[in-house]
Scaffold this active site. Sequence first.
Site, PDB file in Angstrom:
ATOM      1  CB  CYS A  96      41.000  20.910   0.725  1.00 17.31           C
ATOM      2  SG  CYS A  96      41.558  22.118   1.920  1.00 17.31           S
ATOM      3  CG  HIS A 215      36.683  19.956   2.902  1.00 11.11           C
ATOM      4  ND1 HIS A 215      37.656  19.006   2.710  1.00 11.11           N
ATOM      5  CD2 HIS A 215      37.313  21.075   3.318  1.00 11.11           C
ATOM      6  CE1 HIS A 215      38.847  19.531   3.020  1.00 11.11           C
ATOM      7  NE2 HIS A 215      38.668  20.791   3.393  1.00 11.11           N
ATOM      8  CD  GLU A 217      35.859  15.991   2.127  1.00  8.67           C
ATOM      9  OE1 GLU A 217      35.456  16.542   1.082  1.00  8.67           O
ATOM     10  OE2 GLU A 217      36.829  16.417   2.792  1.00  8.67           O
TER      11      GLU A 217
END
Lengths: 242, 944
Positions: A96, A215, A217
Amino acid sequence: MTPPIAAILYAPGTNCHEETAAALERAGIESRLVLLRDLLDARARLRDYQAAVIPGGFSYGDHLGAGRVFAVLVAARLREEVSEFLDSGKPLLGICNGFQVLSEAGILPSRSIGERSMALLENQSAQFEDRKVRLAVSEQPCIWTEGLAGSILEMPSAHGEGRPLFRSSSPRIALHYASSSGAPALDYPDNPSGAPDAIAGITDETGLILGLMPHPERASLPAHDSQDGLTIFRNLARWLAH
Amino acid sequence: MAIHSIYTLSQDDAEARSWLGIFRRHGYRDLSDVVIERVYWLEGQVHPEALLPLLVNPIYQTASFHSALDPARGPIIEIAYHAAVTDPETPSILAAARALGETDLEFARLSKRYQFVGIAQEQAQKISERFLFNKVVQRIRDAAEKPLTLRPGGEPEAARTISLAGMTDSELSALSAARSWYAPLTQMRVIQAHELTQRRPHTDAEVEILVQSWSDHCYHTTWKSLGLLKRLAAATARINHPLVVSAFKDNAGGIEFYDGWVITLKGETHNFPSSIAPFGGVATKHGGVIRDTLGFGKGAYPIGGTTIMGTMDPALPEARVPAGALHPQLIVSESIRATAYYMNPMGIPMMHPLYRRHPGYAKCFALGHSVGLIPNRFSLKDDPRPGDHVLLIGGETGRDGIHGATASSTGMTAQTLERESAAVQIGHPITERRFTSAIPALRDAGCIRSITDLGAGGISCGAGEMGAETGVTLNLDAVPLKDQSLTAWEILLSESQERMLIAVEPEKLPEAEALLDRYEVGHAAIGQFTDSRRLQATWRGDRVVDLEMNFLWGACPIDSIVSAPPRRCLAPLAIPEPQTFEAWSGAVLSVLHHYHCADQSAAGTQFDSTVQGRTVIGPYGGKTHTMPTGVFVAAPLRDKSYGLITTVAFNPFYGEVNPELMAKLMVIEAVSKAVVAGADYREMALCDNFYTARVSPEVAWDLTRMVEMIADLSCNLGIPFISGKDSSSGSFEADGELIEAPPTLAVMALGRLRDVKRAVTKEFKKPGNKLLLVGEVDSSALGGSVYADSHGQRGDHLYCAASAPSIRAQWDALLKLHAAGGYASGAAIAEGGLAVRVFEAAYGSGLGARLDLGVFGTAERGPAARGISRRDQLLFGEFIGAALLEVPPDFDTSTFLDGVPHVVIGEVIAEPRLVLTARGNTFWLGEISNLAAEWSAAFREVLQ
């Protein structure tokens, strides 16, 4: 031999560093949160790490452009340190805002620090888009997506500036936004930014660097409704183990 | 010193395109293009070319030393910050320029030139003033202007004294109004008398501090007068809940989570600023309530937030907007932009984005919550000790937000918009984000004795409250200023955002300062705690404040407020029951299309809901990720399955019908939503946010009854309130007409879950499953309903909900059923009734449902069903506390639900449609996709 350690580089305004550390840990990778300020002031050194991740957020408030101040600091003050890191064949991931930093620093698509050849423009909708997206993994060689070609990864995506524009050369696309059929998604909201060619992530000529807007994560822990993002971090763990 | 200017343009400028769309939607149809040129002003011996990498990315931006805009194409308006104000981007430009080797860049500024194609100068000017800048800090720059320096300049006015000696009552009142103090006469008299006792006139700073510290916003004079301020705290003390760590004494409340962690909760309204300048007001609403989390104990970390907006109908014709009020559509759309602007960079997940309307919200209701996480050992502050430093951290102090506390304590008039815009703060999330990272590091390093946020009342209030028991002395010359023209009282009162005060013990100061430098957070030691029991301040060599703490915090006179029962103009509902297929279509669609029930994801998807990687159930879910979930579930400890759950209840329609009962229903609704998801009500805490019209005997009556109701209810349910806030200024006067906010209470419930994976979601899971309606139904449940509102009616009474013992029995039964895995999906009944819950569950699953609305039609079936005689009563009735559960067909629920009213009301079907039957006959059906099209269009239409 000491176990490999990944650096998570963060600056004022970065806001995804802790969950990125959690995802790396889940993948079995030891990591340290490293303030960009500590690199600039030589309190920390990039060469002490075997891989690096620049996580998401709004570094320096995204003043003057998303990721730009971070990138200028890297290109102007850490050029040699980053070159040395890249030249020694260490992997780098930008998520990002981290992807925006890599693009503004010239590190993606062409590893030319300080010479930009791409930009991540404001989304077509001119607004922040918080969505769950599907990513189709391409055949493009990349250590972060190795062995995943053809699979679909689900994960959250949340950004305002994610529409890539390239100067000339065709980018090495590692990840496409995908529709429910798995085909590259050109339409909103499966492609939340209006990215041309449904580009969600690109790699470089070595396959060591990955920049992506979604994302991974946030799709890595048992509590998350998808753990597809963990595959990307596990690939790093495998790479570091060899 | 040389001043250079660099003009930059972006191709494919989505921001310019977005403004073009907004201006055209606001009636500027002739506008055919908007171009934005950015101008960087650079002062010093610099090589402008060397800075180009910072200012432009050549892939899509161009730079030149002269404007590239052709003035013949249309009027150009250049917006810049006032000369006395530092641009927010300045520090970033200076830091990056130094990195590029341009060490002689002394100052930088940024202005934006907007070119409007197709309209006249006058219209461009009007657009700019309405949308593009804030007069308090920005201005339209004259293109011919040739500045000698870019540095902020300006000389402050000297400190003065204000003598009230000898003034008559009417002179005192006139002075209070003229200075925007809004202080009641009784307070002015006390200050006048104090002047005699201390034998010197007060300084302007002292009077300003007194009237502001005694404002309703800071001192809660209304609640104190009505005896309500300690009412909820007393109820919470009586409950003596083992999980409560902190209630009503800190910046937020806190309950024990698991493994030595505490979860904090606070809700704050920012109604006044959001009404006059929605973008700034809503942005700082978030900034402020987040600082309440950071200011809990020794500093908690924010892990979730909400935005809850009540406005007039955004579809209101322009002509019906009260004079002096902004159009509600503008308030809503600006508030969405502001929430995205603030919350996303803060990196705090959105838990509940909620938009509601009521004709009484001419002065809008703007609520935000913040939920935080902190180790239990840091959850209580220490008291500052004499000798401790007063460390101010965060942004610089400016002119923004002066008189916010006093201005927001009063009602609004048609003139307020013009007069008090200086009271609106400006928000810069990057500044707050910096110390959000730094505070936990400071805390863990033992650098924080005590910490508080600077909000209403600024430094004087923060330091004055922190040092109330000791004394404090401040050196105002040490306060970093972004506006050099601030005088002493303005420095003390400024409500500039993104600042916190920390009490640091002397030995720890160097470590704290070094840590803040590493995190690039501004800081200044601006004074010390003393043992003087006085609030003292010096500025430019003079003592400008010297007040006894006893007087400041103990002498405020509390005016008594009489209370009298209101006369409500309510009429019984007169809605004919739909009889034809078309009439049923109209009824269902009017509810799904209603502002309160429609798909609000067009707003909600602009807010990051998954940042921090803790989100388990976000605001939207289901197959398309746009089904409203009604709950937020997170796993705060990353390696554990422990969950926190939050829910919100807010319903302005109910408040208009019966405020006391509304208050009860809000508590029950919020808790029921969490219980249905699987959370134990015995492990929950609540936050209350009240909003009423300016206090009158009738408002006092309603307010008292609402507070008494929830205080007693919380005791009877054993669920404590741990934080809250009140605002009694919801009045708007325009052209002799008084528009009053309906009695409003928003309740947030916070609970915990052993295992997030066991939380039950709303969307249907499997065709063939039974649909069970648990809870008492009642024909009165159409009062205040969305269905009634869609007929332009309110009704004269509300659903009364079960008594505390029976609702507890019902929750106990649901929890046992949940523990046994007895239901696959579930949702608490709320706005729009059964119809909306069934639609959402079907939409989110791709399945459908068949309902039997004739279940109460014959006496022998069904349990207590007070007066349900019509199908629409059952379909749209808002049976707060009841729940719709999806139960496997072979699962026997009777042992779990013994003694609890329940009835099988339908089943899940594979076809994605909603089928309504009564005693075997299908009288209506609709495809979910058709219903969804209407449902998802409604809010989008409002935004356009």
